[in-house]
Design a protein around this motif. Sequence first.
Motif, mmCIF file in Angstrom:
data_model
loop_
_atom_site.group_PDB
_atom_site.id
_atom_site.type_symbol
_atom_site.label_atom_id
_atom_site.label_comp_id
_atom_site.label_asym_id
_atom_site.label_seq_id
_atom_site.Cartn_x
_atom_site.Cartn_y
_atom_site.Cartn_z
ATOM 1 N N ASP A 120 5.336 7.951 7.949
ATOM 2 C CA ASP A 120 4.222 7.033 7.707
ATOM 3 C C ASP A 120 4.718 5.591 7.570
ATOM 4 O OD1 ASP A 120 2.343 5.542 5.667
ATOM 5 O OD2 ASP A 120 1.167 7.159 6.543
ATOM 6 N N TYR A 121 3.968 4.659 8.156
ATOM 7 C CA TYR A 121 4.497 3.292 8.201
ATOM 8 C C TYR A 121 4.517 2.594 6.841
ATOM 9 C CZ TYR A 121 -0.283 1.286 8.445
ATOM 10 O OH TYR A 121 -1.579 0.924 8.203
ATOM 11 N N ALA A 122 3.813 3.156 5.858
ATOM 12 C CA ALA A 122 3.831 2.526 4.535
ATOM 13 C C ALA A 122 4.991 3.017 3.664
ATOM 14 C CB ALA A 122 2.515 2.788 3.822
ATOM 15 N N LYS A 145 6.665 11.363 3.457
ATOM 16 C CA LYS A 145 5.323 11.498 4.041
ATOM 17 C C LYS A 145 5.325 11.108 5.513
ATOM 18 C CE LYS A 145 2.675 12.786 0.649
ATOM 19 N NZ LYS A 145 2.336 14.168 0.645
ATOM 20 N N HIS A 146 4.744 11.996 6.325
ATOM 21 C CA HIS A 146 4.610 11.719 7.754
ATOM 22 C C HIS A 146 3.151 11.550 8.112
ATOM 23 C CE1 HIS A 146 8.728 13.099 7.774
ATOM 24 N NE2 HIS A 146 8.838 12.885 9.073
ATOM 25 N N SER A 147 2.884 10.932 9.241
ATOM 26 C CA SER A 147 1.516 10.863 9.745
ATOM 27 C C SER A 147 1.554 10.693 11.258
ATOM 28 C CB SER A 147 0.765 9.710 9.093
ATOM 29 O OG SER A 147 1.479 8.514 9.216
ATOM 30 N N TYR A 174 -11.662 7.559 11.108
ATOM 31 C CA TYR A 174 -11.029 8.468 10.156
ATOM 32 C C TYR A 174 -11.587 9.859 10.398
ATOM 33 C CZ TYR A 174 -9.225 4.616 7.390
ATOM 34 O OH TYR A 174 -8.546 3.523 6.955
ATOM 35 N N ASN A 188 3.200 13.950 -4.912
ATOM 36 C CA ASN A 188 2.111 14.049 -3.957
ATOM 37 C C ASN A 188 0.899 13.271 -4.444
ATOM 38 O OD1 ASN A 188 0.962 15.324 -1.512
ATOM 39 N ND2 ASN A 188 -0.450 16.178 -2.989
ATOM 40 N N ILE A 216 -10.441 12.410 3.436
ATOM 41 C CA ILE A 216 -9.355 12.750 2.534
ATOM 42 C C ILE A 216 -8.041 12.523 3.248
ATOM 43 C CG2 ILE A 216 -9.758 15.184 3.147
ATOM 44 C CD1 ILE A 216 -8.442 14.883 -0.076
ATOM 45 N N THR A 271 -3.443 12.104 2.678
ATOM 46 C CA THR A 271 -2.249 11.986 1.843
ATOM 47 C C THR A 271 -1.292 10.979 2.475
ATOM 48 O OG1 THR A 271 -1.236 13.824 3.010
ATOM 49 C CG2 THR A 271 -2.287 14.340 0.912
ATOM 50 N N GLU A 272 -1.725 10.351 3.562
ATOM 51 C CA GLU A 272 -0.835 9.409 4.257
ATOM 52 C C GLU A 272 -0.806 8.077 3.508
ATOM 53 O OE1 GLU A 272 -2.001 9.112 8.358
ATOM 54 O OE2 GLU A 272 -2.383 11.263 8.450
ATOM 55 N N PRO A 273 0.382 7.620 3.090
ATOM 56 C CA PRO A 273 0.473 6.374 2.318
ATOM 57 C C PRO A 273 -0.216 5.193 2.999
ATOM 58 C CG PRO A 273 2.568 7.507 2.298
ATOM 59 C CD PRO A 273 1.692 8.273 3.232
ATOM 60 N N SER A 274 -0.105 5.107 4.336
ATOM 61 C CA SER A 274 -0.710 3.953 5.010
ATOM 62 C C SER A 274 -2.227 3.994 4.875
ATOM 63 C CB SER A 274 -0.306 3.924 6.479
ATOM 64 O OG SER A 274 -0.555 5.196 7.070
ATOM 65 N N LYS A 275 -2.816 5.174 5.027
ATOM 66 C CA LYS A 275 -4.275 5.279 4.922
ATOM 67 C C LYS A 275 -4.718 5.115 3.478
ATOM 68 C CE LYS A 275 -5.596 7.470 9.116
ATOM 69 N NZ LYS A 275 -4.301 7.791 9.730
ATOM 70 N N ARG A 284 -3.394 3.246 1.303
ATOM 71 C CA ARG A 284 -3.382 1.810 1.012
ATOM 72 C C ARG A 284 -4.667 1.150 1.523
ATOM 73 N NH1 ARG A 284 1.622 -1.611 3.230
ATOM 74 N NH2 ARG A 284 2.915 -0.375 1.843
ATOM 75 N N ILE A 285 -5.053 1.517 2.755
ATOM 76 C CA ILE A 285 -6.249 0.910 3.353
ATOM 77 C C ILE A 285 -7.494 1.302 2.574
ATOM 78 C CG2 ILE A 285 -7.712 0.880 5.416
ATOM 79 C CD1 ILE A 285 -5.185 1.318 7.068
ATOM 80 N N LEU A 286 -7.597 2.587 2.215
ATOM 81 C CA LEU A 286 -8.796 3.039 1.515
ATOM 82 C C LEU A 286 -8.889 2.428 0.119
ATOM 83 C CD1 LEU A 286 -8.978 6.774 2.671
ATOM 84 C CD2 LEU A 286 -10.355 4.845 3.453
#
Lengths: 254, 520
Positions: free
Chosen positions: A14-16, A34-36, A191, B277, B371, B373-377, B379-381
Amino acid sequence: MSLRVLVGVKRVIDYAVKVRVKPDKTGVVTDGVKHSMNPFDEIAIEEAVRMKEKNIVKEIIAVSCGPQQCQETIRTALAMGADRGIHVEVAGKEYEAMQPFHVSKILAKLAQEEKVDIVLVGKQAIDDDCNQTGQMTAALLDWSQACFASKVEKTDGELTVTREIDGGLEVIKVKLPAVITSDLRLNEPRYATLPNIMKAKKKPMAKKTAADLGVDLTPRHEVLSVEDPPVREAGIKVETVEDLVGKLKQSGVI
Amino acid sequence: MMAFRKWQHSIHLSFPQLMRSGSQTQIRSVSPRCCIVPVHRMSFTTASGPKCKGTQPELTSKKHAKLKRGNFARLSGKHVDHFQSLLGSASQVLTEDLDGYNTDWMNIMRVSKILRYCNDQKLAVVPQGGNTGLVGGSVPVFDEIILSLQLMDKVISIDQMAGVMVCQAGCILEKLDEQLADYNLMMPLDLGSKGSCHIGGNVSTNAGGIRLLRYGSLHGSVLGVEAVKADGEIIDCLSSLRKDNTGYDVKQLFIGSEGTLGVVTAVSILCPQRPKNVSLALLACSTFDDVLSSLKEARNQLQEILSAFEVFDNDSMMSNQTNLKLMNPLKEHNFYIVVETSGSNQSHDEEKLNAFLETVMGSEIINDGIITTEPSKIRILWGLREKITEGLLHDGYCYKYDVSLPLAHYYRLVEDMRVRLGDRATRVVGYGHVGDGNLHLNVTAPAYSAELHSLIEPFIYEYVAKLRGSISAEHGLGFIKSKYIHHSKSPQAVVLMKQLKKLMDPNGILNPYKTLPHTD
């Protein structure tokens, strides 16, 4: 004219997340990280789904190559609107050594097997930044390619694609079948919402191996070492223009 | 030499260096303006930063003409000379990171000496951290000296086993959290201004935030405080012990007293384990009752993994879309909930979360949701909730209120206010930490209007007082709300507060005109 699309989706860190180099310098730490889905692949799926909503496309197949966890990535694609998934299982050392060269062979084989009209992938993956898979796949299939697409329109039996290039925008017409790689401004991906996530659990997901497709995963590269970029050193402030010139001369810059 | 502006004689002591007043690098600190709109640095990056559109807010001393400046000395050359000699090389403009600063113990001694001198000379002082407060508590009203602790930004120690961190007051909250990540720990609080606010300020204002639901208030998570009293005496309660019942817990006096009882210089804080998590759900509801049903269900099914539960209304989402061009990932709904879980085991958390979601979607309490668990999403949410404050500023002028109410009345206040204000307001939005019963009610209009202001206040305070709520749930009283203290505290309690203030700061030099009602 209803087309069938194969979309490649890659599972990346994940990029964050802050990426760390492994102490033995053989790669980066991926365990417990964490992956995405690769952001450009999200854009690719979104574009395919939009084309389906416009009735240009009738079926979207999402494919991912990698370990078991890639199924999560495919499920996300299904929740965004893909119809079915194919997981090409590659694990362990083979996965670590897998390169765009191998992936493009896999995608080309699947494109032929599934008789698709378009292969859509992200322009590059955010972990290796290779920007090679789309182009190699097109070459292997001897199909047209339209890379860095920021707009895709269907006109008769062809696609009109606006590409982002160094000098600005280039508009080209490509004959089908074609490979398209998505650039950032192509769309803003949706989403996966809860009802769709539920529906996606019921969509079919096939499992294959590289061997099934007749693809040899022998690596063509050997990674010698992976290191952190050098720490950025602090600059110095100078009081006068004379000082500035003096320091520049000292460091041999002028 | 020092050049003073004609209309104010405020100088900024950027500790341990002296700032020339009028210098471009510290404009915000030299201004004695106290405005209702927070014009301060925030941690978000947008194309255009937070602005107060229209005219600059009026000088506080003009706007509150009845307020009399306290019987304090006026700053003069001899004072400045003394500060310069106390602090050493003070003639240069403040530069960052270049000069080697003396070690920590020297800094606390300097704070002590400065305060002792100010106390002797009867010079008023405003302690300042990140200057992100929302009630005008961190800026001068007249010509008070600003004592900024931004240079005291060292982390003194992190004990991974005990989960305790000791640091100086000037450390930025977000940076502390980043450092703790390496030790698998995290800060027990999180708020929108994390990129700019200081831990000293957080402690001095007993800041709340989005994780209070899970980790409690700073009164519980702060284990120790080192502070300096008005007379320069150092109160060292910088213990790192979890349990220490030896005498009166005086450190509590400095937590939440907004710099009026002492200047916090160092803090020892209990840091929770960093979750392995984190899951975030953004859910949509049609009615506020559905929001409350979801809260009940979340508490019931998520229990110990629930780490945040926030709400915001459609007007807030529309402000995000219009003012900040943020995308609404769900279609238009009346209410949006942010539910966060934090735990040590992904599959365990997922199971609980799926059960919760199945219940709320099945019973149609929730209409739709996302829903991840992705850190990037994530952050956005979270951004959709955390950036509301910033977006509202684009409407022009924003009246901000922060109240605690019984949950049944939480949104009724917003609806009643909307009806009351009618067309005069651009937007009336309600959002906040519904899990704690804390509502942030904001009213926006193109420009400040005394008429609109008088329609909002004291209506809102009387409304809240009737329900025995708090007129300032987490923002504190500062300058703006000190006169409303009686709506939420009994007269005897206020008398006791004044007695404490007299005891700890007899000359009243610490942050005057703030927190407690002015004694004119």
